[in-house]
Design an enzyme around this catalytic site. Sequence first.
Site, PDB file in Angstrom:
ATOM      1  N   GLY A  46       8.948  -0.930  12.700  1.00 22.69           N
ATOM      2  CA  GLY A  46       8.549   0.345  12.112  1.00 22.69           C
ATOM      3  C   GLY A  46       7.917   0.129  10.759  1.00 22.69           C
ATOM      4  O   GLY A  46       8.137  -0.908  10.112  1.00 22.69           O
ATOM      5  N   GLN A  51       5.096   2.253   2.398  1.00 27.75           N
ATOM      6  CA  GLN A  51       5.203   0.789   2.382  1.00 27.75           C
ATOM      7  C   GLN A  51       3.842   0.118   2.238  1.00 27.75           C
ATOM      8  O   GLN A  51       3.774  -1.068   1.911  1.00 27.75           O
ATOM      9  CB  GLN A  51       5.899   0.287   3.655  1.00 27.75           C
ATOM     10  CG  GLN A  51       7.371   0.674   3.711  1.00 27.75           C
ATOM     11  CD  GLN A  51       8.028   0.103   4.946  1.00 27.75           C
ATOM     12  OE1 GLN A  51       7.977   0.702   6.009  1.00 27.75           O
ATOM     13  NE2 GLN A  51       8.617  -1.072   4.816  1.00 27.75           N
ATOM     14  N   CYS A  89      14.173  -4.625   6.539  1.00 30.58           N
ATOM     15  CA  CYS A  89      13.017  -3.824   6.154  1.00 30.58           C
ATOM     16  C   CYS A  89      11.909  -4.751   5.692  1.00 30.58           C
ATOM     17  O   CYS A  89      12.161  -5.709   4.958  1.00 30.58           O
ATOM     18  CB  CYS A  89      13.419  -2.877   5.021  1.00 30.58           C
ATOM     19  SG  CYS A  89      12.069  -1.855   4.418  1.00 30.58           S
ATOM     20  N   LEU A  90      10.682  -4.466   6.109  1.00 28.83           N
ATOM     21  CA  LEU A  90       9.549  -5.307   5.712  1.00 28.83           C
ATOM     22  C   LEU A  90       9.330  -5.279   4.198  1.00 28.83           C
ATOM     23  O   LEU A  90       8.711  -6.178   3.651  1.00 28.83           O
ATOM     24  CB  LEU A  90       8.274  -4.858   6.445  1.00 28.83           C
ATOM     25  CG  LEU A  90       8.301  -5.042   7.973  1.00 28.83           C
ATOM     26  CD1 LEU A  90       7.029  -4.465   8.593  1.00 28.83           C
ATOM     27  CD2 LEU A  90       8.472  -6.501   8.363  1.00 28.83           C
ATOM     28  N   HIS A 131      15.659   5.073   9.562  1.00 27.75           N
ATOM     29  CA  HIS A 131      15.226   4.135   8.531  1.00 27.75           C
ATOM     30  C   HIS A 131      13.830   4.515   8.002  1.00 27.75           C
ATOM     31  O   HIS A 131      13.616   4.582   6.787  1.00 27.75           O
ATOM     32  CB  HIS A 131      15.217   2.713   9.123  1.00 27.75           C
ATOM     33  CG  HIS A 131      14.721   1.657   8.201  1.00 27.75           C
ATOM     34  ND1 HIS A 131      15.526   0.658   7.706  1.00 27.75           N
ATOM     35  CD2 HIS A 131      13.484   1.434   7.679  1.00 27.75           C
ATOM     36  CE1 HIS A 131      14.803  -0.124   6.911  1.00 27.75           C
ATOM     37  NE2 HIS A 131      13.557   0.318   6.884  1.00 27.75           N
ATOM     38  N   GLU A 132      12.916   4.788   8.935  1.00 27.98           N
ATOM     39  CA  GLU A 132      11.538   5.079   8.513  1.00 27.98           C
ATOM     40  C   GLU A 132      11.433   6.446   7.829  1.00 27.98           C
ATOM     41  O   GLU A 132      10.689   6.598   6.856  1.00 27.98           O
ATOM     42  CB  GLU A 132      10.577   5.008   9.707  1.00 27.98           C
ATOM     43  CG  GLU A 132      10.507   3.643  10.385  1.00 27.98           C
ATOM     44  CD  GLU A 132      10.275   2.481   9.439  1.00 27.98           C
ATOM     45  OE1 GLU A 132       9.613   2.659   8.394  1.00 27.98           O
ATOM     46  OE2 GLU A 132      10.783   1.385   9.735  1.00 27.98           O
ATOM     47  N   HIS A 135      12.250   6.320   4.239  1.00 28.67           N
ATOM     48  CA  HIS A 135      11.155   5.844   3.380  1.00 28.67           C
ATOM     49  C   HIS A 135      10.317   7.016   2.860  1.00 28.67           C
ATOM     50  O   HIS A 135       9.807   6.972   1.741  1.00 28.67           O
ATOM     51  CB  HIS A 135      10.221   4.915   4.166  1.00 28.67           C
ATOM     52  CG  HIS A 135      10.660   3.483   4.222  1.00 28.67           C
ATOM     53  ND1 HIS A 135      10.754   2.682   3.111  1.00 28.67           N
ATOM     54  CD2 HIS A 135      10.998   2.697   5.278  1.00 28.67           C
ATOM     55  CE1 HIS A 135      11.143   1.459   3.477  1.00 28.67           C
ATOM     56  NE2 HIS A 135      11.299   1.440   4.786  1.00 28.67           N
TER      57      HIS A 135
HETATM   58 NI    NI Z   1      11.843  -0.210   5.916  1.00 28.18          NI
END
Ligand code: NI
Length: 162
Positions: A46, A51, A89-90, A131-132, A135
């Site tokens: 995701g 991000q 998380c990226l 999670h997304e 953000h």
């Molecule tokens: Ni993330």
Amino acid sequence: MAIRNIREIGDEVLSKKCKEVAEMTPRIRDLIGDMLETMYEANGVGLAAPQVGILRRIVVIDCTGENPYVLINPRIVEASGEQTGQEGCLSVPGKAGMVTRPSYVKCEALDADMQPYVLEGTELLARAIYHELDHLDGHLYVEKVEGELMDAVPAGEEDEED
Ligand code: NI
């Protein structure tokens, strides 16, 4: 399409609240394509627009590598149950931690053509949606980690048998 630079923890763009998307534009269409490409290139499941430095309520999710969802202005309308599992998380490279999330979620969003749809998820998809969406309101999973943040197993190594 292009790979965009993924912002990392400490970058203030990750702690800001995102604005809704009012209409589809060529610029937003390009952004969505780039987000998908950037997510796949980074082996993520995701990615949220902040991000890549864009404060818009746009998320892409693909838990299987062949079923991408685009969620514009997503809203959780129902949730139930509980699951505790490892999350990463990226924007927090090399780390992972245990987070408790609902085990079922129902979400309303617009797709890439600005058409409303409903996405229901359990297990990993439910976790990814939560999670997304976090953000989009400036929250990272590290705020919710139970216990210590751990070093993640590098992508691709967890399934090696020899
Ligand atoms: Ni993330």
